[in-house]
Design a protein around this motif. Structure first.
Motif, PDB file in Angstrom:
ATOM      1  N   UNK A 239       0.822  -1.128   0.014  1.00 39.32           N
ATOM      2  CA  UNK A 239      -0.032   0.005  -0.036  1.00 39.32           C
ATOM      3  C   UNK A 239       0.968   1.249  -0.072  1.00 39.32           C
ATOM      4  N   UNK A 240       0.733   2.225  -0.938  1.00 43.79           N
ATOM      5  CA  UNK A 240       1.435   3.295  -1.182  1.00 43.79           C
ATOM      6  C   UNK A 240       0.599   4.598  -1.279  1.00 43.79           C
ATOM      7  N   UNK A 241       0.628   5.585  -0.552  1.00 42.08           N
ATOM      8  CA  UNK A 241      -0.446   6.992  -0.973  1.00 42.08           C
ATOM      9  C   UNK A 241       0.698   7.315  -2.059  1.00 42.08           C
ATOM     10  N   UNK A 242       0.011   7.290  -3.228  1.00 37.65           N
ATOM     11  CA  UNK A 242       0.465   7.667  -4.427  1.00 37.65           C
ATOM     12  C   UNK A 242      -0.363   8.701  -5.096  1.00 37.65           C
ATOM     13  N   UNK A 243      -0.184   9.860  -5.233  1.00 39.26           N
ATOM     14  CA  UNK A 243      -1.089  11.018  -5.768  1.00 39.26           C
ATOM     15  C   UNK A 243      -1.222  10.829  -7.303  1.00 39.26           C
ATOM     16  N   UNK A 244      -0.192  10.385  -7.961  1.00 41.81           N
ATOM     17  CA  UNK A 244      -0.231  10.176  -9.422  1.00 41.81           C
ATOM     18  C   UNK A 244      -1.282   9.011  -9.969  1.00 41.81           C
ATOM     19  N   UNK A 245      -1.668   8.211  -8.960  1.00 44.28           N
ATOM     20  CA  UNK A 245      -2.539   7.211  -9.140  1.00 44.28           C
ATOM     21  C   UNK A 245      -4.116   7.531  -8.785  1.00 44.28           C
ATOM     22  N   UNK A 246      -4.045   8.811  -8.003  1.00 40.60           N
ATOM     23  CA  UNK A 246      -5.296   9.270  -7.590  1.00 40.60           C
ATOM     24  C   UNK A 246      -5.779  10.352  -8.839  1.00 40.60           C
ATOM     25  N   UNK A 247      -6.485   9.637 -10.053  1.00 40.11           N
ATOM     26  CA  UNK A 247      -6.448  10.523 -11.017  1.00 40.11           C
ATOM     27  C   UNK A 247      -7.804  10.314 -12.054  1.00 40.11           C
ATOM     28  N   UNK A 248      -7.943  11.261 -12.934  1.00 32.90           N
ATOM     29  CA  UNK A 248      -8.941  10.989 -13.967  1.00 32.90           C
ATOM     30  C   UNK A 248      -8.335  10.776 -15.200  1.00 32.90           C
ATOM     31  N   UNK A 249      -9.014   9.959 -15.866  1.00 30.23           N
ATOM     32  CA  UNK A 249      -8.583   9.621 -17.523  1.00 30.23           C
ATOM     33  C   UNK A 249      -9.791   9.979 -18.165  1.00 30.23           C
ATOM     34  N   UNK A 250      -9.800  10.779 -19.367  1.00 32.26           N
ATOM     35  CA  UNK A 250     -10.921  10.873 -20.275  1.00 32.26           C
ATOM     36  C   UNK A 250     -10.451   9.913 -21.367  1.00 32.26           C
ATOM     37  N   UNK A 251     -11.230   8.880 -21.621  1.00 28.69           N
ATOM     38  CA  UNK A 251     -11.069   7.986 -22.813  1.00 28.69           C
ATOM     39  C   UNK A 251     -11.910   8.293 -24.053  1.00 28.69           C
ATOM     40  N   UNK A 252     -11.445   8.733 -24.987  1.00 26.10           N
ATOM     41  CA  UNK A 252     -12.159   8.930 -26.178  1.00 26.10           C
ATOM     42  C   UNK A 252     -12.253   7.447 -27.351  1.00 26.10           C
ATOM     43  N   UNK A 253     -13.493   7.392 -27.577  1.00 26.34           N
ATOM     44  CA  UNK A 253     -13.828   6.207 -28.398  1.00 26.34           C
ATOM     45  C   UNK A 253     -14.476   7.065 -29.541  1.00 26.34           C
ATOM     46  N   UNK A 254     -13.967   6.665 -31.056  1.00 18.61           N
ATOM     47  CA  UNK A 254     -14.498   7.216 -32.198  1.00 18.61           C
ATOM     48  C   UNK A 254     -15.439   6.094 -32.712  1.00 18.61           C
ATOM     49  N   UNK A 255     -16.627   6.722 -33.601  1.00 19.84           N
ATOM     50  CA  UNK A 255     -17.513   5.899 -34.071  1.00 19.84           C
ATOM     51  C   UNK A 255     -16.744   5.114 -35.298  1.00 19.84           C
ATOM     52  N   UNK A 256     -16.741   3.901 -35.273  1.00 15.44           N
ATOM     53  CA  UNK A 256     -16.134   2.885 -36.318  1.00 15.44           C
ATOM     54  C   UNK A 256     -16.727   3.440 -37.640  1.00 15.44           C
ATOM     55  N   UNK A 257     -16.142   3.366 -38.818  1.00 17.74           N
ATOM     56  CA  UNK A 257     -16.778   3.655 -40.330  1.00 17.74           C
ATOM     57  C   UNK A 257     -17.587   2.467 -40.401  1.00 17.74           C
ATOM     58  N   UNK A 258     -18.560   2.746 -41.246  1.00 17.73           N
ATOM     59  CA  UNK A 258     -19.621   1.785 -41.868  1.00 17.73           C
ATOM     60  C   UNK A 258     -19.057   1.100 -42.998  1.00 17.73           C
TER      61      UNK A 258
END
Length: 273
Positions: A239-258
Motif C-alpha cells: 500500500x502506497x499513498x501515490x497521488x499520481x494514481x489518484x487521477x481522472x482519465x478521459x477515454x475517447x472512443x471514435x465511431x467506427x466507419x460503416x
C-alpha cells in the motif's frame, strides 16, 4: 532382274513406306500434343491473370478499408494533441496523452484528489472549468448531431471521425480503507471521483451535455477502476499513498466507419490471413 530380286525390292519399299507413315503419324501426334499444350498453357495463364487481377482488386479494397480505420486513429490522435496543446498554452494545465488508447490523462499536475476523498478544492475546480472551456471549443465538431450546424466546423473533414463515447474514468491508489480487504470501497471512491468530475465538466455545460453519437446516445459517461489500473511506473506491491494514481482519465472512443457486407468479408479475410 530375276523374280526373286523384284520381290525383295517390293518388300523393302513396303517397309520404307511403313516407316515413313509411322514417322508422319508421330509428327502429327506431336503437333497435336504441342498445340493442346499451348492452348492449355494460354488458358492457365489467362486464369492466373484473372485470379491475380481479382486479388489485386481485393487488396486495393482492403487497403481502402484499412485507411478508413487508420483515419479514425489519426484524427483521434490529432484531437488529443490539440486538447493537450490548448490546455498547456492557454491555461498552463499539463496533461498526458496516450494516443494508442485514446486517453487524455488529468494527472496530479492538472487536478488532484486528497487520499480517500472525491472532493475538489477551489483551485482544482478552477482548473476543471478551464478544461471544460477547452472541451466546449474543440469537441462539438466531433459530435455528429452538432457538427453540421456549427459554422466553426465548416471545411473540416469529419468523415468517419465522430465521437462514439468519452468515458470519464476515476482511479485510486492502492491504499485501502480500514477493514476493507476486498478493495470494494476504493472502487466506489473511484466512481465518486468520476461522477464529481462529470458534474463539473459536463453537467455544468449545456453544450457538452447535448453532444450525442450516431445512435442519439449521450457521448459522456463515467466509470471507475479503483486501484486496478495504476499508471506506468507507479505499480506498487505494498500500500502506497501515490497521488499520481489518484487521477481522472478521459477515454475517447471514435465511431467506427460503416462497412458494406463485401468490405466486412474482406476484413475477416484480412484478419485470418
Amino acid at each position: 532382274m530375276s523374280i526373286d530380286n523384284e520381290l525383295e525390292l517390293d518388300e523393302g519399299s513396303g517397309y520404307l513406306v511403313s516407316v515413313s507413315d509411322l514417322m508422319s503419324g508421330l509428327v502429327f501426334i506431336f503437333i497435336i500434343t504441342l498445340v493442346a499444350f499451348i492452348l492449355n498453357f494460354q488458358d492457365a495463364a489467362q486464369r492466373t491473370a484473372r485470379v491475380q487481377e481479382k486479388m489485386e482488386t481485393e487488396i486495393e479494397r482492403l487497403n481502402t478499408v484499412k485507411k478508413r480505420m487508420e483515419s479514425n486513429d489519426y484524427i483521434r490522435a490529432k484531437l488529443l494533441q490539440e486538447l493537450q496543446r490548448r490546455l498547456e498554452e492557454e491555461h498552463g494545465i499539463i496533461v498526458n496523452v496516450d494516443e494508442a488508447h485514446g486517453v487524455l490523462r488529468l494527472t496530479e499536475n492538472a487536478i488532484t484528489f486528497a487520499s480517500g476523498s472525491a472532493q475538489l478544492n477551489d483551485d482544482n475546480l478552477i482548473k476543471l472549468k478551464a478544461i471544460r472551456n477547452v472541451l466546449e471549443d474543440v469537441l462539438p465538431c466531433f459530435a455528429i448531431n452538432l457538427a453540421a450546424s456549427l459554422s466553426s466546423c465548416e471545411g473540416e473533414k469529419k468523415d468517419h471521425a465522430y465521437l462514439e463515447a468519452i468515458f470519464i474514468e476515476g482511479h485510486t491508489d492502492n491504499t485501502r480503507y480500514r477493514g476493507d480487504d476486498t478493495g470494494k470501497l476504493n472502487w466506489q471512491l473511484s466512481v465518486n471521483r468520476a461522477i464529481k468530475t462529470y458534474m463539473e465538466l459536463v453537467s455544468a455545460s449545456e453544450l457538452l451535455k447535448s453532444m450525442d453519437n450516431d445512435n442519439n446516445e449521450a457521448i459522456f459517461s463515467v466509470s471507475g477502476y479503483g486501484e486496478e489500473r495504476p499508471i506506468s511506473g507507479h505499480r506498487h506491491h505494498v500500500p502506497t499513498d501515490d497521488q499520481a494514481n489518484r487521477r481522472i482519465d478521459l477515454r475517447f472512443i471514435m465511431t467506427p466507419p460503416e462497412f458494406t457486407d463485401a468490405e466486412k468479408e474482406l476484413l475477416i479475410k484480412g484478419f485470418k490471413g
